[in-house]
Design a protein around this motif. Structure first.
Motif, PDB file in Angstrom:
ATOM      1  N   ILE A 954       0.839  -1.193   0.000  1.00 40.56           N
ATOM      2  CA  ILE A 954       0.000   0.000   0.000  1.00 40.56           C
ATOM      3  C   ILE A 954       0.870   1.237   0.000  1.00 40.56           C
ATOM      4  CG2 ILE A 954      -1.733   1.280   1.310  1.00 40.56           C
ATOM      5  CD1 ILE A 954      -2.803  -1.348   2.317  1.00 40.56           C
ATOM      6  N   GLN A 955       0.594   2.105  -0.955  1.00 43.88           N
ATOM      7  CA  GLN A 955       1.306   3.375  -1.029  1.00 43.88           C
ATOM      8  C   GLN A 955       0.649   4.434  -0.171  1.00 43.88           C
ATOM      9  OE1 GLN A 955       1.306   4.217  -5.196  1.00 43.88           O
ATOM     10  NE2 GLN A 955       2.682   2.507  -5.731  1.00 43.88           N
ATOM     11  N   ALA A 956      -0.654   4.466  -0.178  1.00 43.41           N
ATOM     12  CA  ALA A 956      -1.405   5.424   0.633  1.00 43.41           C
ATOM     13  C   ALA A 956      -2.718   4.765   1.026  1.00 43.41           C
ATOM     14  CB  ALA A 956      -1.656   6.726  -0.119  1.00 43.41           C
ATOM     15  N   LEU A 983       6.980  -4.049  13.442  1.00 44.39           N
ATOM     16  CA  LEU A 983       7.039  -3.213  12.253  1.00 44.39           C
ATOM     17  C   LEU A 983       7.063  -1.748  12.650  1.00 44.39           C
ATOM     18  CD1 LEU A 983       4.473  -5.096   9.984  1.00 44.39           C
ATOM     19  CD2 LEU A 983       6.972  -5.194   9.870  1.00 44.39           C
ATOM     20  N   GLU A 984       7.528  -0.957  11.731  1.00 44.47           N
ATOM     21  CA  GLU A 984       7.569   0.475  11.963  1.00 44.47           C
ATOM     22  C   GLU A 984       6.164   1.051  11.893  1.00 44.47           C
ATOM     23  OE1 GLU A 984       9.586   4.507  10.060  1.00 44.47           O
ATOM     24  OE2 GLU A 984       9.970   2.517   9.202  1.00 44.47           O
ATOM     25  N   THR A 985       5.847   1.867  12.857  1.00 36.98           N
ATOM     26  CA  THR A 985       4.525   2.475  12.881  1.00 36.98           C
ATOM     27  C   THR A 985       4.396   3.467  11.740  1.00 36.98           C
ATOM     28  OG1 THR A 985       4.385   2.245  15.274  1.00 36.98           O
ATOM     29  CG2 THR A 985       2.915   3.844  14.241  1.00 36.98           C
ATOM     30  N   PRO A 986       3.364   3.341  10.923  1.00 37.63           N
ATOM     31  CA  PRO A 986       3.221   4.269   9.788  1.00 37.63           C
ATOM     32  C   PRO A 986       2.901   5.665  10.293  1.00 37.63           C
ATOM     33  CG  PRO A 986       1.281   2.908   9.972  1.00 37.63           C
ATOM     34  CD  PRO A 986       2.273   2.373  10.974  1.00 37.63           C
ATOM     35  N   THR A1001       0.584   6.171   5.224  1.00 37.90           N
ATOM     36  CA  THR A1001       1.371   5.892   4.005  1.00 37.90           C
ATOM     37  C   THR A1001       2.347   4.765   4.273  1.00 37.90           C
ATOM     38  OG1 THR A1001       2.982   7.583   4.612  1.00 37.90           O
ATOM     39  CG2 THR A1001       1.172   8.271   3.182  1.00 37.90           C
ATOM     40  N   HIS A1002       2.722   4.112   3.168  1.00 39.59           N
ATOM     41  CA  HIS A1002       3.783   3.108   3.176  1.00 39.59           C
ATOM     42  C   HIS A1002       3.475   1.980   4.159  1.00 39.59           C
ATOM     43  CE1 HIS A1002       6.029   5.868   0.734  1.00 39.59           C
ATOM     44  NE2 HIS A1002       5.995   6.806   1.688  1.00 39.59           N
TER      45      HIS A1002
END
Length: 1437
Positions: A954-956, A983-986, A1001-1002
């Motif tokens: 997912i990009q956005a 995982l890194e928090t978006p 995002t991301h």
């Protein structure tokens, strides 16, 4: 008997005129009887004007022995003067009794002014008249039976003139009657012998000529003549009323005698039918005399029945003669009449062919042709020829015989209906006739009978004409064609004129017709008329044999009934006429006659090829081929076609249209218009619509496109509703042509759309080139439209195949549906593609979804079309509509509730209707919602959204929620997001003040994120809140949307209750934890959080082992709080105590275990792509069907029993897949159920923690202003054993502490606390003495008061309790009683609450004697008595 003796048309008659030489009156005024007046005193000129004032006779009632009662409303009486009063020679009569034109009554007019004249002359003259004439009516001999056909009655009328002795006698007689009215005896003492001693001439006449029996007819009447200019007095009116009543009785009596004699003769002649020499014609004349007798007195119904019987008898005679060839039993009939032969031969020699439009320049062919018909041209007229003479002479043809009978029937019906056509000639009561209202039912019956007679009579007429012209095989072809054409023209003329005659005769101003522009209502019944005759024009001129053999059944009508008289002759309003009886029947029958006349006109047009029928595709190849030219080649056959001839067309209308198609169309349209207007009144929708069709074609052929289009548009819709596609297509073509000629491009496009759609629906053979031509014009003309035009999708496109299931892409989310589509034409480009709208069958989100296809080219053969959607949803959907736009034309089809009509050639073998089960791919983005796992009751609640990205990079991503519960407010601007598994928090993007969506995002593939969304609810009692969750996300492969409706349970699953117990330096609190619902809980950890500087916390519970908690078995936690420093010195802002509990709801654990176990199994099998729909169905079934008992069993056993395959309703979800996939999934599910009967919980979570929640409950320590410690202390040596009544010495010690009080409560100055105490115990246990109650100041030192306790029963008795109350007082009097102040709360620690004292009895030994009573034993059994003999006390304890 010579023929000259027959009654001829020139013979004199005295009653009703029936003969042809004298113009026949057929109106109701001719319903009359005849009274002959014998006038020796020349009184007729005086008597007739006076009597006419009381005529006609009204309300006569005739009862015959063998007939029901008949009522005659009006009977006119003709008064004639007999010029041969003394003639006694009887008139010579015919041997066949017919209608005798003789009077029903003979009246002797007498003037006798005094008794002497009466005795001298008058009596003798009257007796001679009675002897010579009147006695014929009373003859009873057999020889006089013939005279009963002319039976009559006689009556003597004494006419009294004023200023005569007779008038004086009448006056004296009246005075004598008036003078004796005061005595009742004068009434009863009348003379038993009338005339004896009377001086009145009238009384002498009654005595001499009235019968002596009680049943004798009154034959004497008297009237008085008023003076000139004098009005008729009441006495004179009574005399005339008496005369009128006697006229009624005498006329009905003579009529009854005549009818009886006719019936006897008819029965006798009918019984001789089988004898040789019996003649039907003679019998006809005899029986017709009875019918004419009924007609004379107004009994039209009886007369009509007689003519119906005669018509039936004639048919029987003809049938018998046809069966026996050469037989003439019953009479001879001419093969044709001389008059008919002369007419047809004159037609053969006719050379006046006319010149088309110039044949009759002044002929108005647009007007009603029935109005133009003259009376002299009527063919259905009984007075046209001497038919009765011809019948008696056996010189009549069958056609003329039937014509005469029908003419008489028609005349009776018109007269019974009071038709205006029979009142054209002046008469005495013309004004009265006009005032009568016409009856529609008899008129309708006349029209219906005419229709049957004309259609059946054409064959008989053709037979007679062919015999008259001697048609045979020797004639040449041209001669045969010529004569046959002349005969056909002659029959057409007769049929046309006959129809117009009856239409003219049955015309009524009371039948108001709508205008020709009116349209039939679609709500009316197809036929409401009782005259539902079939169309008689199927065989043009000659009816089929079945039609010819059909005997018209006469309709029984009350022909003597009359409507109430109208005050004027004006037409009634349409609303009133619409409700008149018979209006619909009359209109329907007249419409049939107009169509009959039109059939004759159409036959003339067919001779020229002027057909007015519309062409039907597929029928154009059928042609009529003459038999004589069928064997010839095409060229020779064309040469053999004969030209039409005008000979035989006798009516000017028919001759005018012979050479002019314009005149033909005018007359044809006029007749069609009049029939249409009548059909509207008759409410015959189908026939009216057919008439509109005829008019529409006429208008189109004439180039009148404007008016033709108005008809064509309506009639096309009608045939569409009537399911006649071929005719609808034809009219739509004509309508489209009209719109094109008129330059109405918008309507032309709409008509083309409708035309092509009908071609598609009707499945008829239609050239593809014509379709393409219309399509080319459709695209061309639609380009210039200013707005879009809608058309039905299925009229231009056909769905040849539609798979009832969805397909998934292999590398991205979404789904697509495939179908095979074909076009009606050769090909068409669709730049915007096809659009399909699906609607949900239940309450799911979204309620509708739209699928789109890429730009396509649709051809006549089926092509595959894929409709794509980027949605990820769950649910059942049906097709709502299909849309396709080409230029300015939008093709749309609504399929809601029409699944079966969707596919033309369905290739579905499934056992379900056409529905789609939509579900996302296995590795697509998924999201679930639940209450937040961490809940602090002092903080706002949150919804936790767990999103798994699946295979999507997912990009956005934009997450939005919309409340579905009233009062729910979602605080999206306070939302938080966090990633799992390290995982890194978006990062959140977008303005934080936005309350509409959360943007991140991301998000990599196969990652999971949690969103916490705070919310508030206005109504805290709502158990469940719902919201719509939409996740829009974009990847490298496109933009997608996940949508669902989430439901969150707001009820806390945990319920906690606290009980506090204060000590001087410690607080004991019991926390009871139980499920708030019926779902068991599992407590994993629990902890009391506090500041170490304030309280010391101790607990007896072990926090290492988990506990299962049931609704009826809660968990109990005990905590001891020790105050480390006084409450008053605690720092502000110190965090309060809080109880933290981590628990799991058993239902969530079970569903999680089943989900993980099922997903692991299905992904390893052949149906891994169906993991999401199958797992969702499994979990929803368990969630909706398990009970509280099932959950308790699972909690106790720590294992789950999987229900059998049949109980889980797998068929509901399996029918959403294709047949192959459904079968494979069913097989795998059955195997899975066999191998997974029991699933353990907690140990089958795959190493993951069970789903749990943590709830933090703030705990507030109560701060009472004072804590009182009270205790009863008793010497331990006395508490071992105490005798009853022995006094126990106890000390009541009370101490007070204020260390638990809040700091602000200690700042109050000059406030003292007073303690009130009281020792309480049940009086059956203790008697209390000493300081039982009192008041103390709340001081810190311990205060002690002595108390004496006296036990009252044995056993372990609890020490008495102490009730303590605390009051706040401002002042306190030390020496006196204190005043009670304001009560304040306090906590009491009663330390002796559970202490007890053992109380025993004061006796050491007792002696008891038991005695048995022997006497009582003998009677009632053994009886024992007990006495205390002695005792020994205890030593002091």
């Amino acid at each position: 008997m010579e023929r000259s003796s027959l009654p001829t048309s020139s013979s004199k008659v005295t009653g009703r005129k029936h003969c042809s030489a004298i113009p026949q009156k057929s109106n109701t005024d001719d319903v009359r009887g005849t009274a002959q007046c014998v006038d020796p005193s020349d009184l007729f000129s005086t008597f007739k004007p006076l009597l006419l004032q009381y005529l006609p006779l009204r309300n006569l009632h005739w009862k015959s022995p063998n007939r029901p009662l008949r009522s005659i409303n009006t009977l006119h009486v003709d008064l004639i003067k007999d010029g041969n009063e003394t003639t006694s020679v009887p008139e010579r009569r015919h041997q066949i009794p017919g209608l005798r034109q003789t009077p029903y009554l003979k009246i002797y007019l007498l003037r006798c002014d005094d008794n002497e004249t009466y005795k001298a002359t008058c009596r003798k003259q009257i007796r001679e008249w009675i002897k010579s004439t009147a006695q014929q009516a009373e003859s009873k001999t057999a020889a006089s039976n013939q005279e009963k056909h002319d039976a009559f009655e006689w009556l003597i009328v004494h006419v009294v003139f004023p200023e005569t002795p007779a008038a004086a006698q009448l006056r004296k007689s009246k005075e004598a009657r008036l003078g004796t009215t005061d005595s009742s005896d004068s009434i009863t003492n009348k003379s038993k012998w009338p005339g004896k001693g009377s001086s009145n001439v009238f009384e002498k006449l009654r005595a001499d000529f009235n019968g002596s029996s009680k049943s004798a007819v009154e034959r004497v009447a008297q009237i008085s003549v008023p003076n000139a200019g004098q009005q008729i007095s009441v006495e004179m009116q009574e005399q005339f009323h008496d005369l009128v009543e006697k006229l009624k009785l005498t006329i009905l009596s003579s009529f009854d005698l005549r009818v009886s004699q006719y019936e006897e003769d008819i029965q006798e002649k009918d019984s001789q039918r089988i004898l040789p020499g019996w003649n039907f014609n003679t019998f006809f004349v005899l029986k017709e005399g009875l019918a004419r007798g009924f007609e004379n007195v107004g009994l039209f119904e009886d007369a009509l029945v007689v003519y119906d019987e005669l018509a039936h008898g004639l048919d029987i005679i003809i049938h018998e003669q046809l069966e026996v060839k050469g037989s003439d039993h019953g009479g001879r009939f001419l093969p044709y009449s001389d008059e008919l032969k002369d007419k047809i031969q004159a037609c053969l020699k006719d050379t006046n062919e006319g010149t088309g439009d110039n044949a009759r320049p002044n002929l108005d062919l647009d007007a009603d042709p029935a109005v133009r018909l003259q009376r002299r041209d009527y063919p259905l007229d009984a007075s046209r020829s001497p038919f009765r003479e011809l019948i008696l002479a056996n010189d009549i043809s069958i056609f003329d015989f039937r014509l005469y009978i029908f003419s008489r029937q028609l005349d009776l019906l018109l007269r019974s209906a009071n038709a205006r056509s029979v009142a054209d000639e002046p008469s005495e009561s013309q004004a009265e006739h006009s005032a009568l209202e016409e009856q529609f039912l008899p008129l309708a019956d006349a029209c219906q009978r005419t229709l049957d007679f004309v259609t059946n009579g054409t064959r008989t007429l053709r037979h007679d004409l062919e015999l008259a012209l001697e048609m045979n095989e020797v004639m040449s072809t041209d001669e045969r064609h010529f004569r046959s054409s002349v005969i056909s023209n002659f029959i057409l003329s007769w049929m046309y004129v006959s129809s117009l005659q009856v239409l003219a005769q049955t015309s009524s101003p009371g039948l108001i017709l709508p205008s020709a522009e009116a349209m039939p209502s679609r709500t009316i019944s197809k036929s409401s008329s009782r005259f539902q005759a079939s169309n008689p024009f199927k065989s043009a001129i000659e009816p089929s044999p079945r039609t010819f053999s059909r005997t018209p059944s006469p309709i029984k009508l009350d022909l003597t009934a009359r409507s109430a008289r109208s005050g004027n002759g004006l037409a009634q309003p349409s609303s009133t006429l619409a409700s008149r009886t018979g209006a619909e029947e009359l209109a329907g029958a007249r419409a049939e006659l107009y169509l009959l006349a039109r059939a004759a006109v159409q036959q003339i047009g067919d001779q020229h090829g002027w057909t007015n029928r519309w062409s039907v595709p597929g029928l154009a190849e059928v042609q009529d081929v003459a038999l004589e030219t069928a064997h010839l080649p095409n060229g020779e056959a064309a040469e053999k076609v004969m030209c039409p001839v005008i000979n035989g067309l006798q009516h000017l209308d028919l001759r005018s249209i012979f050479h002019s198609k314009k005149s033909f169309n005018m007359l044809f349209g006029c007749l069609t218009t009049f029939s249409y207007r009548h059909l509207l009144v008759a409410k015959r929708t189908n026939s009216a619509e057919k008439a509109i069709a005829e008019l529409a074609v006429l208008k189109y052929e004439a180039g009148e496109y404007e008016s033709g289009a108005s008809y064509l548009g309506r009639i096309a819709s009608y045939y569409s509703d009537a399911q006649w596609p071929a005719l609808e297509t034809t009219f739509l073509e004509l309508y489209a042509s009209c719109m094109k000629e008129l330059g109405r491009h918008g309507e032309y496009v709409s008509s083309l759309l409708r035309l092509l759609g009908q071609v598609r629906r009707s499945q008829q053979t239609y050239p593809l080139s014509s379709v393409d031509r219309y399509l080319a014009e459709l695209w061309l003309f639609s380009e210039n439209l200013t707005s879009s035009v809608s058309a039905k999708f299925s009229d231009f496109f056909s769905i040849r195949r539609l798979a009832p299931y969805i397909h998934h892409h292999q590398d991205r989310d979404g789904f697509f549906i495939s179908m095979d589509l074909a076009f009606i034409g050769a090909s068409v480009e669709v730049p915007n593609g096809l659009q399909m709208t699906l609607s949900s069958t239940h309450e799911s989100t979204p309620s509708t979804i739209t699928l789109h296809s890429h730009p396509i080219k649709i051809v006549n053969s089926p092509i595959r079309v894929e409709l794509n959607s980027n949605l990820s949803i769950f649910g059942w959907y049906v097709i709502e509509k299909l849309e396709l736009k080409i230029g300015n034309i939008l093709f749309i089809e609504n399929y809601k509730d029409k699944f079966s009509a969707l596919v033309d050639q369905p290739k579905l073998n499934h056992h379900r209707s056409l529905r789609f089960f939509i579900y996302p791919p296995f590795r697509s983005l998924q999201a679930t919602a639940c209450p937040a796992h961490y809940l602090h009751l002092a903080q706002p609640r949150s919804i936790q959204i767990e999103m798994r990205t699946g295979w999507n990079e997912i990009q956005a991503c934009t997450l939005s929620m919309k409340s579905g519960t009233p009062g729910l407010r979602l605080r999206l601007h306070d939302a938080k997001v966090q990633a799992t598994d390290g995982l890194e928090t978006p990062s959140l993007t977008g303005p934080r003040e936005s309350t509409q969506a959360i943007q991140v995002t991301h998000c990599p593939a196969d990652s999971e994120y949690q969103f916490l969304i705070p919310y508030t609810v206005e109504n805290a009692d709502i158990p469940v809140i719902s919201a719509r969750l939409d996740i829009e996300y974009s990847t490298a492969k496109g933009n997608f949307l996940y949508s669902s409706v989430v439901a969150i349970n707001t009820i806390l699953p945990v319920s906690v209750n606290v009980q506090d117990l204060f000590k001087e330096n410690a607080l004991f609190s019991r926390f009871t934890i139980s499920p708030a619902t019926l779902v068991p809980l599992r407590l994993w950890t629990y902890e009391m959080q506090s500041s170490e500087e304030t309280y010391s916390i101790e607990s007896h519970a072990d926090n290492e082992d988990a506990m299962d908690v049931f609704p009826k078995q809660p968990a109990s936690l005990m905590y001891k709080f020790t105050r480390l420093q006084p409450t008053s010195v605690l720092r502000n802002g110190e965090p309060p105590l809080a109880l933290s509990v981590r628990f799991s709801c058993l239902d969530e654990v079970v569903l999680k275990v089943i989900e993980q176990h099922f997903i692991a199994s299905v992904t390893a099998g052949p149906v891994a792509s169906l993991a999401q729909p199958l797992c969702a169905h499994l979990l929803s079934t368990f969630r909706s069907q398990w009970s509280a008992l099932d959950l308790e069993v699972i909690c106790l056993c720590h294992e789950i029993e999987i229900w059998p395959f049949e109980d889980l309703g797998w068929e509901a979800v399996l029918k959403g897949f294709d047949i192959t996939t459904s079968g494979l999934a069913k097989t795998w599910l059955q195997e899975w159920h066999q191998h997974n009967v029991i699933i353990p919980i907690y140990s089958d979570l795959g190493g993951s923690d069970p789903p749990s929640r943590q709830i933090v409950i703030p705990v507030d320590i109560p701060k009472p202003p004072i804590v009182v410690t009270a205790s009863l202390y008793v010497d331990s040596r006395q508490t071992e054993a105490v005798k009853i009544g022995e006094a126990l010495l106890a000390d009541l010690e009370i101490s007070v502490t204020r260390d638990w009080a809040a700091a602000e409560s200690l700042t109050e100055k000059d406030v003292q606390l007073q303690i009130s105490f009281e020792v309480l115990a049940p009086p059956d246990n203790w008697t209390i003495g000493g300081t039982r109650k009192g008041r103390l100041l709340a001081q810190d030192p311990v205060q002690s008061m002595p108390v004496i306790l006296l036990p009252q029963r044995t056993g372990n008795l609890l020490l008495p309790s102490v009730e303590v109350k605390c009051y706040k007082v401002e002042t306190l009097e030390r020496d006196g009683p204190s005043s009670e102040g304001t009560r304040v709360p306090c906590e009491v620690d009663l330390r002796s609450l559970a202490q007890s004292v053992h109380v025993v009895s004061g006796m050491k030994e007792t002696v008891v004697e038991i005695e048995v009573d022997a006497e009582a034993t003998n009677h009632t059994g053994s009886e024992k008595r007990t006495w205390l003999v002695g005792s020994k006390g205890r030593r002091p304890l």
